[in-house]
Design a protein around this motif. Structure first.
Motif, PDB file in Angstrom:
ATOM      1  N   ALA A  70      -0.464 -12.610  48.517  1.00 18.54           N
ATOM      2  CA  ALA A  70      -1.515 -11.604  48.356  1.00 18.54           C
ATOM      3  C   ALA A  70      -2.709 -12.169  47.589  1.00 18.54           C
ATOM      4  N   LEU A  71      -2.457 -12.920  46.534  1.00 18.63           N
ATOM      5  CA  LEU A  71      -3.560 -13.517  45.781  1.00 18.63           C
ATOM      6  C   LEU A  71      -4.279 -14.581  46.599  1.00 18.63           C
ATOM      7  N   SER A  72      -3.525 -15.306  47.424  1.00 18.67           N
ATOM      8  CA  SER A  72      -4.169 -16.293  48.293  1.00 18.67           C
ATOM      9  C   SER A  72      -5.084 -15.612  49.312  1.00 18.67           C
ATOM     10  N   LEU A  73      -4.644 -14.481  49.861  1.00 18.02           N
ATOM     11  CA  LEU A  73      -5.491 -13.732  50.793  1.00 18.02           C
ATOM     12  C   LEU A  73      -6.714 -13.166  50.095  1.00 18.02           C
ATOM     13  N   LEU A  74      -6.546 -12.663  48.876  1.00 16.46           N
ATOM     14  CA  LEU A  74      -7.694 -12.156  48.122  1.00 16.46           C
ATOM     15  C   LEU A  74      -8.662 -13.276  47.760  1.00 16.46           C
ATOM     16  N   ALA A  75      -8.138 -14.463  47.514  1.00 13.68           N
ATOM     17  CA  ALA A  75      -9.020 -15.580  47.180  1.00 13.68           C
ATOM     18  C   ALA A  75      -9.919 -15.951  48.354  1.00 13.68           C
ATOM     19  N   THR A  76      -9.392 -15.875  49.575  1.00 13.03           N
ATOM     20  CA  THR A  76     -10.211 -16.203  50.742  1.00 13.03           C
ATOM     21  C   THR A  76     -11.160 -15.075  51.124  1.00 13.03           C
ATOM     22  N   ALA A  77     -10.805 -13.825  50.779  1.00 15.01           N
ATOM     23  CA  ALA A  77     -11.630 -12.680  51.179  1.00 15.01           C
ATOM     24  C   ALA A  77     -12.632 -12.273  50.111  1.00 15.01           C
ATOM     25  N   SER A  78     -12.303 -12.470  48.832  1.00 15.45           N
ATOM     26  CA  SER A  78     -13.211 -12.020  47.772  1.00 15.45           C
ATOM     27  C   SER A  78     -14.482 -12.851  47.700  1.00 15.45           C
ATOM     28  N   GLY A  79     -14.455 -14.073  48.221  1.00 16.94           N
ATOM     29  CA  GLY A  79     -15.677 -14.857  48.223  1.00 16.94           C
ATOM     30  C   GLY A  79     -16.691 -14.374  49.236  1.00 16.94           C
ATOM     31  N   GLU A  80     -16.234 -13.647  50.269  1.00 19.53           N
ATOM     32  CA  GLU A  80     -17.131 -13.149  51.310  1.00 19.53           C
ATOM     33  C   GLU A  80     -17.573 -11.717  51.076  1.00 19.53           C
ATOM     34  N   GLY A  81     -16.733 -10.892  50.449  1.00 20.38           N
ATOM     35  CA  GLY A  81     -17.069  -9.492  50.239  1.00 20.38           C
ATOM     36  C   GLY A  81     -16.179  -8.872  49.188  1.00 20.38           C
ATOM     37  N   ALA A  82     -16.247  -7.549  49.124  1.00 17.80           N
ATOM     38  CA  ALA A  82     -15.493  -6.815  48.118  1.00 17.80           C
ATOM     39  C   ALA A  82     -14.050  -6.625  48.564  1.00 17.80           C
ATOM     40  N   CYS A  83     -13.146  -6.627  47.593  1.00 22.47           N
ATOM     41  CA  CYS A  83     -11.723  -6.377  47.820  1.00 22.47           C
ATOM     42  C   CYS A  83     -11.237  -5.383  46.775  1.00 22.47           C
ATOM     43  N   ALA A  84     -10.077  -4.813  47.021  1.00 22.42           N
ATOM     44  CA  ALA A  84      -9.492  -3.827  46.117  1.00 22.42           C
ATOM     45  C   ALA A  84      -8.020  -4.120  45.935  1.00 22.42           C
ATOM     46  N   TYR A  85      -7.543  -3.850  44.727  1.00 26.44           N
ATOM     47  CA  TYR A  85      -6.128  -4.040  44.394  1.00 26.44           C
ATOM     48  C   TYR A  85      -5.650  -2.752  43.736  1.00 26.44           C
ATOM     49  N   ILE A  86      -4.807  -1.993  44.441  1.00 24.31           N
ATOM     50  CA  ILE A  86      -4.258  -0.744  43.920  1.00 24.31           C
ATOM     51  C   ILE A  86      -2.933  -1.077  43.254  1.00 24.31           C
ATOM     52  N   ASP A  87      -2.924  -1.090  41.940  1.00 20.59           N
ATOM     53  CA  ASP A  87      -1.767  -1.523  41.158  1.00 20.59           C
ATOM     54  C   ASP A  87      -1.029  -0.287  40.662  1.00 20.59           C
ATOM     55  N   VAL A  88       0.093   0.034  41.300  1.00 22.35           N
ATOM     56  CA  VAL A  88       0.817   1.254  40.961  1.00 22.35           C
ATOM     57  C   VAL A  88       1.475   1.139  39.592  1.00 22.35           C
ATOM     58  N   SER A  89       2.099   0.006  39.296  1.00 24.65           N
ATOM     59  CA  SER A  89       2.858  -0.159  38.057  1.00 24.65           C
ATOM     60  C   SER A  89       2.151  -1.030  37.034  1.00 24.65           C
ATOM     61  N   ASP A  90       0.872  -1.352  37.250  1.00 27.23           N
ATOM     62  CA  ASP A  90       0.081  -2.137  36.298  1.00 27.23           C
ATOM     63  C   ASP A  90       0.754  -3.487  36.011  1.00 27.23           C
TER      64      ASP A  90
END
Length: 373
Positions: A70-90
């Motif tokens: 998941a972090l690897s996918l966010l790393a490739t996507a956050s450089g191009e646009g906005a991303c969101a992480y819904i953390d249920v248990s913090d």
């Protein structure tokens, strides 16, 4: 007959052209646009990456590598646009996300921390208000005739009874201090001897805090108070965490708002710390609505779960697991992980018919990369 059927088909499509274009004509199947995950092995397994505008699931126990993907996918996507992480248990660590290459400036982090109440200490300071069994932040249990639901009226009955019994026992213990012959009778002038009454009256008139006799009395009272405290501490009442369904319900509402607002490339819903029984309670209509919202906003909704729960709404389901530890001598620089395709509704026909393909890869957290230098 065929000519009449073709004529009828053209007539129906002409009448419905304003509302449903090509109502009776099959739509051409378009190839899904894929977004790379940043993991070469998983991208090769999926045929290029995860499909945009769909729901994907990463399942597996803790330590199986799903958060790394998941972090690897966010790393490739956050450089191009906005991303969101819904953390249920913090449970998300910003330091680990930054070390994985996630652009935190483009990441919306929605946290749902569990509400914790301070546990009462075994010996609580008592005052006149607490001795009556009423605390400052205690709300009345009964709201009167025509109030709330009866279940809500008796919601705090058990804690109130527990506090009442605790204060009653504490008040009885305080009465016993200094009155060895009368444990249940308060100490007063009418119960004390005449010598004690005369001594108290003289001490109030003549002595002060520096008087040696008063100091000895305070020391004796402190020793008696310490002896009155039981050797085994009173077990504090167990404070229950807020119901996990409450936090899960708020997380689902936040996910719905994020997907409906649009503009997010990847939205991660972390349900890794949620009991699968609670995750299975989410109705199929919710996942279907999320799939339609992700399709309209052209986003990837990535679910991190212990077991698959999105049912038929998930276009891709990957099962992650920890591989066998390597037999090496020295410092461990990477942890082996394996990923298996449990469901794939996009990609080549071979992937649709044979979903049991597996690949192995290595997860290298920041501390492992630092140790390997």
């Amino acid at each position: 007959m065929q000519a009449q059927a073709a004529l009828l088909k053209r007539e129906i499509e002409a009448r419905l052209a304003g509302r449903v274009p090509a109502a009776l004509s099959p739509m051409a199947q378009q190839a899904s646009r894929l977004h790379p995950t940043g993991n070469v092995r998983i991208d090769a397994l999926l045929g290029g990456g995860m499909p945009l505008g769909s729901v994907c699931e990463l399942t597996g126990p803790e330590g199986s590598g799903r958060c790394s993907v998941a972090l690897s996918l966010l790393a490739t996507a956050s450089g191009e646009g906005a991303c969101a992480y819904i953390d249920v248990s913090d449970t998300l660590s910003p330091h680990s996300a930054a070390a994985a290459g996630v652009a935190l400036s483009n990441l919306l982090w929605v946290r749902f921390a569990a509400a914790q109440k301070p546990a009462p200490s075994p010996i609580m300071p008592l005052n006149a208000q607490a001795l009556d069994g009423v605390t400052a932040n205690h709300r009345p249990i009964y709201t009167g005739c025509g109030g709330s639901h009866p279940r809500g009226e008796t919601k705090d009955l058990a804690p109130a009874l527990e506090q009442m019994l605790f204060y009653k026992e504490e008040r009885r213990r305080r009465k016993m201090e200094g009155t060895p012959g009368y444990p249940n009778q308060p100490l007063g002038l009418h119960t004390a001897s005449q010598d004690q009454v005369d001594w108290e009256r003289w001490n109030l008139r003549k002595a002060d805090d520096t008087d040696p006799l008063r100091v000895m009395d305070r020391q004796a009272a402190g020793i008696a108070r310490q002896r009155a405290i039981p050797t085994s501490p009173v077990a504090a009442p167990r404070v229950k965490d807020s119901k996990p369904w409450d936090r899960l319900d708020r997380a689902l509402r936040a996910t719905d708002q994020v997907l409906q607002s649009g503009g997010f490339r990847v939205v991660v819903l972390d349900l890794g710390s949620v009991d699968p029984k609670e995750a299975f309670r989410v109705p199929s209509a919710t996942w279907f609505r999320f799939r339609r919202a992700a399709q309209e906003s052209d986003a990837i909704l990535l679910l991190l779960t212990k077991e698959p729960c999105a049912r038929s709404s998930a276009a891709c389901v990957l099962e992650c697991s920890a591989g066998e530890p390597p037999r090496i001598q020295g410092v461990l620089t990477a942890a082996p992980r394996s990923t298996e395709i449990a469901r794939q509704r996009t990609g080549p026909a071979f992937g649709k018919k044979a979903p049991g393909r597996v690949t192995s890869w290595e997860a290298a957290p920041a501390w492992m990369r630092t140790a390997g230098r």
